[in-house]
Design a protein around this motif. Sequence first.
Motif, PDB file in Angstrom:
ATOM      1  N   ASN A 231       2.671  13.793  -0.756  1.00  0.00           N
ATOM      2  CA  ASN A 231       1.546  13.814   0.180  1.00  0.00           C
ATOM      3  C   ASN A 231       0.391  14.678  -0.295  1.00  0.00           C
ATOM      4  OD1 ASN A 231       2.913  12.151   1.925  1.00  0.00           O
ATOM      5  ND2 ASN A 231       3.598  13.799   3.281  1.00  0.00           N
ATOM      6  N   ARG A 232       0.606  15.429  -1.359  1.00  0.00           N
ATOM      7  CA  ARG A 232      -0.398  16.402  -1.777  1.00  0.00           C
ATOM      8  C   ARG A 232      -1.757  15.753  -2.003  1.00  0.00           C
ATOM      9  NH1 ARG A 232       1.240  20.260  -6.585  1.00  0.00           N
ATOM     10  NH2 ARG A 232       2.727  20.875  -4.979  1.00  0.00           N
ATOM     11  N   PHE A 233      -1.756  14.577  -2.622  1.00  0.00           N
ATOM     12  CA  PHE A 233      -3.024  13.899  -2.890  1.00  0.00           C
ATOM     13  C   PHE A 233      -3.097  12.511  -2.264  1.00  0.00           C
ATOM     14  CE2 PHE A 233      -2.494  16.870  -6.420  1.00  0.00           C
ATOM     15  CZ  PHE A 233      -3.704  17.538  -6.359  1.00  0.00           C
ATOM     16  N   ASP A 234      -1.973  12.012  -1.749  1.00  0.00           N
ATOM     17  CA  ASP A 234      -1.980  10.648  -1.226  1.00  0.00           C
ATOM     18  C   ASP A 234      -0.936  10.540  -0.118  1.00  0.00           C
ATOM     19  OD1 ASP A 234      -1.879   7.931  -0.724  1.00  0.00           O
ATOM     20  OD2 ASP A 234      -2.111   7.364  -2.820  1.00  0.00           O
ATOM     21  N   THR A 235      -1.375  10.401   1.123  1.00  0.00           N
ATOM     22  CA  THR A 235      -0.448  10.340   2.254  1.00  0.00           C
ATOM     23  C   THR A 235       0.184   8.967   2.414  1.00  0.00           C
ATOM     24  OG1 THR A 235      -2.288   9.794   3.738  1.00  0.00           O
ATOM     25  CG2 THR A 235      -1.707  12.118   3.515  1.00  0.00           C
TER      26      THR A 235
ATOM     27  N   VAL B 223       1.558   6.311  -9.174  1.00  0.00           N
ATOM     28  CA  VAL B 223       0.826   5.246  -9.864  1.00  0.00           C
ATOM     29  C   VAL B 223       1.299   5.034 -11.306  1.00  0.00           C
ATOM     30  CG1 VAL B 223      -1.448   4.589 -10.785  1.00  0.00           C
ATOM     31  CG2 VAL B 223      -1.217   5.296  -8.407  1.00  0.00           C
ATOM     32  N   PRO B 224       1.469   6.076 -12.137  1.00  0.00           N
ATOM     33  CA  PRO B 224       1.887   5.834 -13.523  1.00  0.00           C
ATOM     34  C   PRO B 224       3.229   5.115 -13.636  1.00  0.00           C
ATOM     35  CG  PRO B 224       0.999   8.044 -13.307  1.00  0.00           C
ATOM     36  CD  PRO B 224       1.161   7.506 -11.922  1.00  0.00           C
TER      37      PRO B 224
ATOM     38  N   LYS C 164      -4.995  -0.367  -4.655  1.00  0.00           N
ATOM     39  CA  LYS C 164      -5.689   0.554  -3.757  1.00  0.00           C
ATOM     40  C   LYS C 164      -5.374   2.003  -4.129  1.00  0.00           C
ATOM     41  CE  LYS C 164      -6.085  -2.382   0.346  1.00  0.00           C
ATOM     42  NZ  LYS C 164      -5.693  -2.568   1.770  1.00  0.00           N
ATOM     43  N   GLN C 165      -4.113   2.269  -4.478  1.00  0.00           N
ATOM     44  CA  GLN C 165      -3.742   3.623  -4.860  1.00  0.00           C
ATOM     45  C   GLN C 165      -4.381   4.006  -6.188  1.00  0.00           C
ATOM     46  OE1 GLN C 165       0.542   4.036  -4.689  1.00  0.00           O
ATOM     47  NE2 GLN C 165       0.436   4.668  -2.544  1.00  0.00           N
ATOM     48  N   VAL C 166      -4.505   3.041  -7.092  1.00  0.00           N
ATOM     49  CA  VAL C 166      -5.179   3.305  -8.359  1.00  0.00           C
ATOM     50  C   VAL C 166      -6.616   3.758  -8.109  1.00  0.00           C
ATOM     51  CG1 VAL C 166      -6.092   2.258 -10.458  1.00  0.00           C
ATOM     52  CG2 VAL C 166      -3.751   1.746  -9.743  1.00  0.00           C
ATOM     53  N   GLN C 167      -7.281   3.076  -7.197  1.00  0.00           N
ATOM     54  CA  GLN C 167      -8.665   3.430  -6.882  1.00  0.00           C
ATOM     55  C   GLN C 167      -8.763   4.826  -6.298  1.00  0.00           C
ATOM     56  OE1 GLN C 167     -11.426   1.661  -7.678  1.00  0.00           O
ATOM     57  NE2 GLN C 167      -9.953   0.313  -8.722  1.00  0.00           N
ATOM     58  N   ARG C 168      -7.757   5.244  -5.528  1.00  0.00           N
ATOM     59  CA  ARG C 168      -7.796   6.576  -4.939  1.00  0.00           C
ATOM     60  C   ARG C 168      -7.551   7.670  -5.962  1.00  0.00           C
ATOM     61  NH1 ARG C 168      -5.190   4.045  -0.386  1.00  0.00           N
ATOM     62  NH2 ARG C 168      -3.115   4.667  -1.093  1.00  0.00           N
TER      63      ARG C 168
END
Length: 216
Positions: free
Chosen positions: A11-15, A174-175, A210-214
């Motif tokens: 959650n630190r950078f993406d909830t 993502v990776p 979408k997560q890649v874009q974030r």
Amino acid sequence: MERDRIQSLLNRFDTHQSVDEYSDLLQKATQVLPYLSKDLEVLKWSDPVIWHNDLHFGNIYISPNDPTIIQGVIDWQSIEASPLFTQVQFPEFLRPPKSYCPGTEIPELPDNFDALDPEEKETAKVEHALATQSKYYEMYCLGYNIPAYNAMKLDRRLWEPFVCCELPPTGFLVPLRNSLIRIFQDWNLLGFSGSCPFEFTKEDLKKHNKQVQRTL
């Protein structure tokens, strides 16, 4: 307790990430790694080697009289013994730009360099300098460390899942997901028979994009 710690990191950078999602990706990796482990190209460059994974200017001491002479290297707690194809990498201070092309071709400035605006020209010059420095390192490996040079050329799709399973400090999935998606999409192109042991739906791919874009 451990589940909560992992969720906090996710959650630190993406909830929008969850422990269950991470678990699902690890299960997919578990399904595909046996196939990758038997690939002839992977096996060819899988001998274990010891490699210093934190080479930067702060860890390298050079002679005050001759900068080509290395007098010492510190921070050896960063070394590890792992398969060569997971170890080979450019030192931190020689990281090539994204546009870098491996091989013997000498880096050049863009063909349209004269038409670029001043800021674009400066960016092109910086990337060209980085690419040139990286090319020196790559060609040095070609001349003096053939196994490392050949391992560096191993198809990224074949080795990336091995190094992306551990949750990175950023908490981004993502990776790992991206490496598995590439395997899924290029299964037969990579020379594997049948079908990939897992799949990603269109909805999965949409969510991933979408997560890649974030993360950009």
